[in-house]
Design an enzyme around this catalytic site. Structure first.
Site, PDB file in Angstrom:
ATOM      1  N   ASP A   1      47.632  25.578  46.561  1.00  0.00           N
ATOM      2  CA  ASP A   1      46.271  26.074  46.800  1.00  0.00           C
ATOM      3  C   ASP A   1      45.618  25.473  48.035  1.00  0.00           C
ATOM      4  OD1 ASP A   1      46.520  27.580  44.459  1.00  0.00           O
ATOM      5  OD2 ASP A   1      45.799  25.912  43.233  1.00  0.00           O
TER       6      ASP A   1
ATOM      7  N   LYS B   1      47.018  28.590  51.999  1.00  0.00           N
ATOM      8  CA  LYS B   1      48.138  29.139  52.779  1.00  0.00           C
ATOM      9  C   LYS B   1      47.917  30.623  53.044  1.00  0.00           C
ATOM     10  CE  LYS B   1      50.757  27.832  49.388  1.00  0.00           C
ATOM     11  NZ  LYS B   1      49.821  27.027  48.584  1.00  0.00           N
TER      12      LYS B   1
ATOM     13  N   GLY C   1      49.055  32.139  43.736  1.00  0.00           N
ATOM     14  CA  GLY C   1      47.849  32.962  43.868  1.00  0.00           C
ATOM     15  C   GLY C   1      47.276  32.690  45.243  1.00  0.00           C
ATOM     16  N   HIS C   2      47.481  33.616  46.160  1.00  0.00           N
ATOM     17  CA  HIS C   2      47.031  33.417  47.539  1.00  0.00           C
ATOM     18  C   HIS C   2      45.839  34.335  47.795  1.00  0.00           C
ATOM     19  CE1 HIS C   2      51.262  31.821  48.817  1.00  0.00           C
ATOM     20  NE2 HIS C   2      50.731  31.181  47.797  1.00  0.00           N
TER      21      HIS C   2
ATOM     22  N   THR D   1      51.926  27.639  34.728  1.00  0.00           N
ATOM     23  CA  THR D   1      51.057  28.823  34.796  1.00  0.00           C
ATOM     24  C   THR D   1      51.424  29.826  33.692  1.00  0.00           C
ATOM     25  OG1 THR D   1      52.575  29.875  36.332  1.00  0.00           O
ATOM     26  CG2 THR D   1      50.768  28.609  37.304  1.00  0.00           C
TER      27      THR D   1
ATOM     28  N   ARG E   1      73.217  31.681  35.116  1.00  0.00           N
ATOM     29  CA  ARG E   1      73.922  32.932  35.425  1.00  0.00           C
ATOM     30  C   ARG E   1      74.143  33.879  34.251  1.00  0.00           C
ATOM     31  NH1 ARG E   1      78.459  29.608  37.601  1.00  0.00           N
ATOM     32  NH2 ARG E   1      77.379  28.306  36.108  1.00  0.00           N
TER      33      ARG E   1
ATOM     34  N   GLN F   1      53.155  27.493  46.436  1.00  0.00           N
ATOM     35  CA  GLN F   1      52.972  26.147  45.875  1.00  0.00           C
ATOM     36  C   GLN F   1      52.822  25.138  47.032  1.00  0.00           C
ATOM     37  OE1 GLN F   1      55.847  28.096  44.230  1.00  0.00           O
ATOM     38  NE2 GLN F   1      54.045  28.925  43.258  1.00  0.00           N
TER      39      GLN F   1
ATOM     40  N   GLY G   1      42.755  30.780  36.603  1.00  0.00           N
ATOM     41  CA  GLY G   1      41.328  30.508  36.421  1.00  0.00           C
ATOM     42  C   GLY G   1      41.036  29.085  35.957  1.00  0.00           C
TER      43      GLY G   1
ATOM     44  N   GLY H   1      35.613  27.682  56.254  1.00  0.00           N
ATOM     45  CA  GLY H   1      35.151  28.700  55.319  1.00  0.00           C
ATOM     46  C   GLY H   1      36.273  29.684  55.060  1.00  0.00           C
TER      47      GLY H   1
HETATM   48  P1  GDP Z   1      46.775  29.286  48.512  1.00  0.00           P
HETATM   49  O1  GDP Z   1      47.379  29.405  47.175  1.00  0.00           O
HETATM   50  O2  GDP Z   1      47.319  28.121  49.284  1.00  0.00           O
HETATM   51  O3  GDP Z   1      46.851  30.548  49.326  1.00  0.00           O
HETATM   52  O4  GDP Z   1      45.219  28.976  48.282  1.00  0.00           O
HETATM   53  P2  GDP Z   1      44.241  29.698  47.219  1.00  0.00           P
HETATM   54  O5  GDP Z   1      43.953  31.057  47.696  1.00  0.00           O
HETATM   55  O6  GDP Z   1      44.770  29.542  45.842  1.00  0.00           O
HETATM   56  O7  GDP Z   1      42.966  28.760  47.302  1.00  0.00           O
HETATM   57  C1  GDP Z   1      42.255  28.568  48.482  1.00  0.00           C
HETATM   58  C2  GDP Z   1      40.806  29.070  48.271  1.00  0.00           C
HETATM   59  O8  GDP Z   1      39.963  28.543  49.284  1.00  0.00           O
HETATM   60  C3  GDP Z   1      40.660  30.573  48.374  1.00  0.00           C
HETATM   61  O9  GDP Z   1      39.666  30.994  47.474  1.00  0.00           O
HETATM   62  C4  GDP Z   1      40.199  30.792  49.824  1.00  0.00           C
HETATM   63  O10 GDP Z   1      39.436  31.984  49.985  1.00  0.00           O
HETATM   64  C5  GDP Z   1      39.348  29.587  50.033  1.00  0.00           C
HETATM   65  N1  GDP Z   1      39.288  29.048  51.401  1.00  0.00           N
HETATM   66  C6  GDP Z   1      40.224  29.065  52.382  1.00  0.00           C
HETATM   67  N2  GDP Z   1      39.849  28.330  53.438  1.00  0.00           N
HETATM   68  C7  GDP Z   1      38.633  27.827  53.134  1.00  0.00           C
HETATM   69  C8  GDP Z   1      37.723  26.956  53.811  1.00  0.00           C
HETATM   70  O11 GDP Z   1      37.959  26.469  54.910  1.00  0.00           O
HETATM   71  N3  GDP Z   1      36.550  26.660  53.168  1.00  0.00           N
HETATM   72  C9  GDP Z   1      36.241  27.164  51.934  1.00  0.00           C
HETATM   73  N4  GDP Z   1      35.073  26.819  51.390  1.00  0.00           N
HETATM   74  N5  GDP Z   1      37.096  27.964  51.256  1.00  0.00           N
HETATM   75  C10 GDP Z   1      38.267  28.286  51.843  1.00  0.00           C
HETATM   76  P1  IMO Z   2      49.968  28.581  45.164  1.00  0.00           P
HETATM   77  O1  IMO Z   2      51.096  29.316  45.876  1.00  0.00           O
HETATM   78  C1  IMO Z   2      48.834  25.353  42.458  1.00  0.00           C
HETATM   79  C2  IMO Z   2      51.670  24.327  39.269  1.00  0.00           C
HETATM   80  C3  IMO Z   2      51.229  24.604  37.849  1.00  0.00           C
HETATM   81  C4  IMO Z   2      51.969  23.492  37.128  1.00  0.00           C
HETATM   82  C5  IMO Z   2      53.295  23.424  37.888  1.00  0.00           C
HETATM   83  C6  IMO Z   2      54.430  24.201  37.244  1.00  0.00           C
HETATM   84  O2  IMO Z   2      48.821  29.429  44.812  1.00  0.00           O
HETATM   85  O3  IMO Z   2      49.638  27.334  45.905  1.00  0.00           O
HETATM   86  P2  IMO Z   2      54.997  26.799  37.070  1.00  0.00           P
HETATM   87  O4  IMO Z   2      54.225  27.929  36.445  1.00  0.00           O
HETATM   88  O5  IMO Z   2      55.288  26.988  38.513  1.00  0.00           O
HETATM   89  O6  IMO Z   2      56.209  26.416  36.281  1.00  0.00           O
HETATM   90  O7  IMO Z   2      53.998  25.513  36.954  1.00  0.00           O
HETATM   91  O8  IMO Z   2      53.032  23.952  39.170  1.00  0.00           O
HETATM   92  N1  IMO Z   2      51.595  25.507  40.180  1.00  0.00           N
HETATM   93  C7  IMO Z   2      50.660  25.661  41.121  1.00  0.00           C
HETATM   94  N2  IMO Z   2      49.579  24.917  41.425  1.00  0.00           N
HETATM   95  N3  IMO Z   2      49.129  26.443  43.188  1.00  0.00           N
HETATM   96  C8  IMO Z   2      50.223  27.184  42.934  1.00  0.00           C
HETATM   97  O9  IMO Z   2      50.643  28.187  43.732  1.00  0.00           O
HETATM   98  C9  IMO Z   2      51.032  26.831  41.824  1.00  0.00           C
HETATM   99  N4  IMO Z   2      52.144  27.347  41.268  1.00  0.00           N
HETATM  100  C10 IMO Z   2      52.487  26.515  40.284  1.00  0.00           C
HETATM  101  O10 IMO Z   2      49.837  24.490  37.707  1.00  0.00           O
HETATM  102  O11 IMO Z   2      51.309  22.270  37.315  1.00  0.00           O
HETATM  103 MG    MG Z   3      46.803  29.468  45.157  1.00  0.00          MG
END
Ligand code: GDP
Ligand code: IMO
Ligand code: MG
Length: 430
Positions: free
Chosen positions: A13, A16, A40-41, A129, A143, A225, A303, A416
């Site tokens: 998170d 990316k 979740g991107h 998750t 396999r 991740q 969530g 942001g």
């Molecule tokens: P990812 O899994 O690495 O793609 O990241 P996520 O999407 O799960 O979480 C990043 C969250 O931060 C998302 O809700 C983005 O919209 C938000 N976000 C990204 N860059 C920024 C930032 O510079 N500032 C703030 N406040 N939010 C950001």
């Molecule tokens: P993105 O790509 C944050 C965490 C889970 C748990 C561990 C194992 O959005 O950054 P899994 O379901 O993969 O077997 O869970 O990894 N986890 C993440 N945490 N961002 C993710 O993906 C994650 N994908 C898995 O919360 O601790």
């Molecule tokens: Mg994410």
């Protein structure tokens, strides 16, 4: 060199998705190479928010091919919902999306196993998750009970499901599942209809990518991740089941490392983690809650509230070395703007000894005492800053210290969620 990678340097998170979307216009192909619907991107474009789980974040840019490679595990109903939702938001999804016929498929038995196995971990739960990721990768390595996307389109698909379901029903009872027995006929029916809908996207992606690099196309690899969740090099067993650090790029995509020219490591200006496992700089207090509120730190996929803490330079330096990064993209700097005081963990103390090495065992990581350096906050709203030099001096000092401690330059700064709220410097300058 044709390949650039975006890799998370923390526990996921790191934003990316935002970065990949932003960089996509510089590339012809965007590639997801590991993970699955656990990812979740989030990408924010103007007043629209897109939540991507399997589909590469390049999908929002026209004219770019998005490839899901053999290292990804695909959940058919989830990816179909994702495609439908993108199309409903006006995004084109057609020949610009390729799903590898070699990618393994998550079935209902994997989700049932995930539910039981996570509860059965001795001590703290992994807190997965619950998307069936671990069990699907386990079957891939095992396999005998694995089904790949291409297998769903073959005449013996029903027979394979029946064979596997017979074994899985016994296994699920054996491991204490309370769920009802799986019905092979119903699963074959349901998943055959998914296969029919997914068929236009199913392709051989390995030759496609090798042809692309050999003909000089520019590829962007989107990590899922984060490096500290890497199955081999992360905080085992509190990790995911794939190589989520830079070491996974070649294995998952089939593109040899010699084609990778640049690696961008993504980190937040603080740290978050979802699920169980050690987290040395965690703030289990009002400051942690403040960061959670300001950064809206709740999982994109589940969530769940994300655990929040200070930037851990020991962990990020380890991740940066492991992933072989060239530069850092430092995100969420606007969130830190609101704090009176900010800390960075510069070293760990374990048994009275100071170290800058990230320990290999979770029990040791649980015992470390973070050594902090404290910075005065800048308390200026930076969400409107567009030029690096216009950031408050205290913010620039903080960024310089992050660079120094991690050993790589910060060349992208995000203030942001929006595309416009990003500054590029150094080799990333546009
Ligand atoms: P990812 O899994 O690495 O793609 O990241 P996520 O999407 O799960 O979480 C990043 C969250 O931060 C998302 O809700 C983005 O919209 C938000 N976000 C990204 N860059 C920024 C930032 O510079 N500032 C703030 N406040 N939010 C950001
Ligand atoms: P993105 O790509 C944050 C965490 C889970 C748990 C561990 C194992 O959005 O950054 P899994 O379901 O993969 O077997 O869970 O990894 N986890 C993440 N945490 N961002 C993710 O993906 C994650 N994908 C898995 O919360 O601790
Ligand atoms: Mg994410």
């Amino acid at each position: 060199m044709p390949g650039t990678c975006v890799i998370g340097l923390q526990w996921g998170d790191e934003a990316k998705g935002k970065l990949v979307d932003l960089l996509t216009s510089r590339f012809e192909v965007v590639v997801r190479y590991q993970g699955g619907a656990n990812a979740g991107h989030t990408v924010v474009v103007g007043d629209k928010t897109y939540k991507l789980h399997h589909v590469p974040s390049g999908i929002l840019t026209r004219g770019v091919v998005n490839v899901v490679t053999p290292g990804v595990v695909i959940n058919p109903p989830t990816i179909l919902r994702e495609i439908d939702s993108l199309m409903a938001q006006g995004v084109e999804v057609g020949s610009n999306l390729m799903l590898s016929d070699r990618a393994h498929v998550v079935f209902p038995w994997h989700i049932a196993e995930d539910k039981v196995m996570d509860q059965a971990t001795g001590g703290e739960n992994i807190g997965t998750t619950l998307r069936g990721i671990g069990p699907c990768y386990r079957d891939k390595v095992g396999r005998a009970h694995a089904i790949r996307l291409g297998d769903m389109l073959r005449p013996d698909f029903a027979q394979r499901v029946e064979h596997i379901v017979a074994a899985k029903n016994k296994l699920l009872i054996g491991i204490g599942s309370q769920a009802e027995a799986l019905d092979a006929v119903a699963i074959v029916d349901e998943y055959s209809s998914y296969a029919r809908r997914l068929k236009p996207y199913v392709a051989e992606t390995t030759h496609f990518l090798l042809d692309a690099v050999e003909t000089g196309k520019n590829l962007l690899f989107e990590g899922a991740q984060g490096s500290l969740l890497d199955i081999d090099h992360g905080t085992f067993p509190y990790v995911t089941s794939s190589n989520a650090s830079g070491v996974g790029v070649s294995g998952g995509s089939g593109v040899p490392g010699r084609w990778i020219g640049k690696v961008i490591g993504v980190a937040k200006g603080y740290t978050t983690r979802v699920g169980g496992g050690p987290f040395p700089t965690e703030l289990d207090d009002a400051v942690g809650q403040r960061i959670r509120d300001l950064g809206r730190e709740y999982g994109t996929t589940t969530g769940r509230p994300r655990r929040c803490g200070w930037f851990d330079a020991v962990a990020v330096r380890y991740a940066a070395r492991l992933s072989g990064i060239d530069c850092i993209s430092l995100m969420m700097m606007d969130v830190l703007s609101q704090l009176d005081e900010i800390r960075i963990c510069t070293a760990y103390e374990i048994d009275g000894q100071r170290t800058d090495r990230f320990p290999s065992h979770c029990d040791d990581l649980r015992r470390v005492k973070p050594v902090y350096e404290t910075f005065a906050g800048w308390q200026t709203d930076v969400t409107g800053v567009r030029v690096y030099g216009d950031l408050p001096e205290a913010a620039r000092r903080y960024i310089d210290r992050v660079s120094e401690l991690v050993g790589k330059p910060v060349e992208i700064v995000s203030v942001g969620p929006d595309r416009a709220q990003t500054m590029f410097t150094g080799s990333m300058a546009v």
